[in-house]
Design an enzyme around this catalytic site. Structure first.
Site, PDB file in Angstrom:
ATOM      1  N   GLY A 111      52.411  54.976  50.385  1.00  0.00           N
ATOM      2  CA  GLY A 111      51.858  56.054  51.193  1.00  0.00           C
ATOM      3  C   GLY A 111      52.378  56.086  52.611  1.00  0.00           C
ATOM      4  O   GLY A 111      51.794  56.721  53.489  1.00  0.00           O
ATOM      5  N   SER A 112      53.505  55.417  52.863  1.00  0.00           N
ATOM      6  CA  SER A 112      54.061  55.347  54.213  1.00  0.00           C
ATOM      7  C   SER A 112      54.800  56.612  54.603  1.00  0.00           C
ATOM      8  O   SER A 112      55.068  56.843  55.782  1.00  0.00           O
ATOM      9  CB  SER A 112      55.011  54.154  54.329  1.00  0.00           C
ATOM     10  OG  SER A 112      56.104  54.306  53.434  1.00  0.00           O
ATOM     11  N   GLY A 113      55.180  57.429  53.622  1.00  0.00           N
ATOM     12  CA  GLY A 113      55.968  58.617  53.915  1.00  0.00           C
ATOM     13  C   GLY A 113      57.451  58.343  54.034  1.00  0.00           C
ATOM     14  O   GLY A 113      58.212  59.198  54.489  1.00  0.00           O
ATOM     15  N   SER A 116      58.940  55.235  49.559  1.00  0.00           N
ATOM     16  CA  SER A 116      58.983  53.864  49.046  1.00  0.00           C
ATOM     17  C   SER A 116      58.848  53.785  47.530  1.00  0.00           C
ATOM     18  O   SER A 116      59.561  53.007  46.881  1.00  0.00           O
ATOM     19  CB  SER A 116      57.901  53.012  49.724  1.00  0.00           C
ATOM     20  OG  SER A 116      56.611  53.564  49.525  1.00  0.00           O
ATOM     21  N   SER A 117      57.954  54.568  46.931  1.00  0.00           N
ATOM     22  CA  SER A 117      57.776  54.462  45.477  1.00  0.00           C
ATOM     23  C   SER A 117      59.016  54.947  44.732  1.00  0.00           C
ATOM     24  O   SER A 117      59.434  54.348  43.734  1.00  0.00           O
ATOM     25  CB  SER A 117      56.541  55.244  45.022  1.00  0.00           C
ATOM     26  OG  SER A 117      56.720  56.638  45.192  1.00  0.00           O
ATOM     27  N   GLU A 149      59.255  59.486  37.502  1.00  0.00           N
ATOM     28  CA  GLU A 149      58.064  59.724  38.323  1.00  0.00           C
ATOM     29  C   GLU A 149      57.407  61.068  38.029  1.00  0.00           C
ATOM     30  O   GLU A 149      56.182  61.154  37.889  1.00  0.00           O
ATOM     31  CB  GLU A 149      58.430  59.650  39.812  1.00  0.00           C
ATOM     32  CG  GLU A 149      58.526  58.250  40.355  1.00  0.00           C
ATOM     33  CD  GLU A 149      58.367  58.215  41.864  1.00  0.00           C
ATOM     34  OE1 GLU A 149      57.336  57.728  42.346  1.00  0.00           O
ATOM     35  OE2 GLU A 149      59.294  58.689  42.571  1.00  0.00           O
ATOM     36  N   ASP A 161      63.540  62.030  47.613  1.00  0.00           N
ATOM     37  CA  ASP A 161      63.491  60.580  47.792  1.00  0.00           C
ATOM     38  C   ASP A 161      64.438  59.852  46.851  1.00  0.00           C
ATOM     39  O   ASP A 161      65.092  58.874  47.236  1.00  0.00           O
ATOM     40  CB  ASP A 161      62.068  60.067  47.568  1.00  0.00           C
ATOM     41  CG  ASP A 161      61.065  60.663  48.532  1.00  0.00           C
ATOM     42  OD1 ASP A 161      61.499  61.269  49.531  1.00  0.00           O
ATOM     43  OD2 ASP A 161      59.852  60.528  48.286  1.00  0.00           O
TER      44      ASP A 161
END
Length: 386
Positions: A111-113, A116-117, A149, A161
């Site tokens: 959830g860092s923006g 990361s996922s 995803e 991303d």
């Protein structure tokens, strides 16, 4: 038996955020300007024994193992790991499962923006593929990671991303109506990169966000043809192109102005993009020397990316940490995308005299070799004795 290690970089979304999300991306075409940074998602893979699957995620204090037949029991704690494993089997191993030990860690919280996922999926996918002798190219890697995803797991989000993590560096990316994504690497002058790095700060207030809620709100506004939200998204898309042109020519003040316009437009796409805590931090940073800023990623929390006067970096950082808590850190840009490498568990010994001669020659050239490291060229691989 070789141990495969891999990593994929996290990214900063500079412009166009939200235009890579359906249904906007396929209806109107998305544009994204992004750059990867010196924070990574890591994957460490090796073949397991028997029919065992073992996953570890130390940064989340999670560990689990199961037989291949009981793989579903790991889905709750390791949904991404399980989905990647299933895809690798289906796409690259003829549907045949294999024992696997896979450990992961990420340099930023969920959830860092910072993507990361998605970077984690890219790193796991590339590393697990390498373990069985496959090496998908960056386009295939990014597409498969996106499918894992968005399709397999039904997670909300866009495509930027995955492509940023696979390709790395400064990229201007565009989507076609048929779903194809085209990645255009940008050649940015070294002095422009240096000035941007000197001007960039990341602030994390300690609050992550659930991006799916923000994205669902944006998607609903596009589907329902909310006039203001749709106009704002069109503006974001146009601003990404403008920002790219400013960056290529090295117009940093113009780039900062474009970043600010993009942030103002993004807040119009959903009421969830910002909140009182974000606005307070933004005001504190502005009063201390921030020129422009935006929340990285979907919004609602995560990292606040700031362009500041380089001479006032310390002032901005101290003001934020004093008045808002959290932490401020610089970051550097990276050129490379996802990569894997192998660490042999055991290698044939080399004669000390040969190793000493190699180390001496390299030392004379200003290259330092550490004991135990692997030196590779296009022809041979040596292991420096401990």
């Amino acid at each position: 038996m070789a141990i495969l290690r891999g990593r994929a970089p996290l990214r900063l979304g500079l412009g166009g955020g939200g235009t890579d999300v359906e249904p906007y991306s396929s209806q109107f075409g998305g544009r994204i300007l992004s750059v990867t940074i010196d924070k990574y998602a890591y994957a460490f893979a090796e073949r397991g024994t028997g029919d065992e699957i073992a996953f570890r995620s130390p940064d989340r204090d999670r560990a689990g193992q199961a037989s291949i037949d009981d793989l579903a029991s790991l889905e709750e704690d390791f949904p991404l790991h399980v989905a990647v494993y299933r895809r690798v089997i289906a796409e690259f191993n003829g549907g045949t499962p294999f024992p696997l030990q896979l450990a992961t860690q990420v340099d930023a919280p969920p959830g860092s923006g910072l993507g990361s996922s998605s970077a984690l999926v890219v790193a796991m996918l590339l590393t697990t593929c390498a373990l069985i002798g496959s090496s998908p190219g960056p386009y295939e890697l990014a597409r498969l990671a996106w499918e894992i995803e968005r399709v397999d797991l039904g997670m909300a989000g866009g495509w930027q991303d995955h492509y940023a993590a696979a390709f790395g560096g400064f990229n201007f990316m565009e989507s076609r109506p048929n779903g194809e994504v085209v990645v255009n690497p940008l050649r940015i002058r070294r002095e422009v990169i240096a000035e941007l790095e000197a001007s960039l700060l990341l602030y994390f207030g300690g609050v992550s966000r659930l991006s799916s809620e923000v994205i669902a709100d944006q998607q609903r506004n596009v589907v329902e043809r909310d006039a203001d939200a749709l106009a704002a998204t069109h503006s974001i898309c146009a601003e990404a192109l403008e920002m790219k042109d400013l960056l290529v020519v090295g117009d940093i003040p113009g780039f900062a102005d474009s970043l600010l316009r993009g942030w103002q437009a993004k807040k119009r796409t959903s009421t969830r993009i910002s909140n009182p805590a974000i606005e307070h931090a933004y005001q504190v940073a502005q009063s201390s020397g921030m020129v422009a800023g935006k929340v990285s990623g979907a919004g609602g929390g995560g990292f606040l990316m700031m362009i500041v006067d380089p001479r006032r970096r310390i002032e901005v950082a101290r003001s934020l940490e004093r008045e808002c808590g959290g932490s401020v850190a610089p970051c550097l840009f990276t050129k490379g995308g996802a990569v894997t490498w192998h660490i042999p568990e055991s290698t044939a010994p080399v004669r000390r005299g040969v190793a000493d001669a190699v180390a001496s020659a390299l030392g004379n050239a200003g290259i330092l070799l550490c004991a135990g490291c692997v030196l590779a060229t296009s022809h041979s691989t040596w292991r420096v004795p401990v």
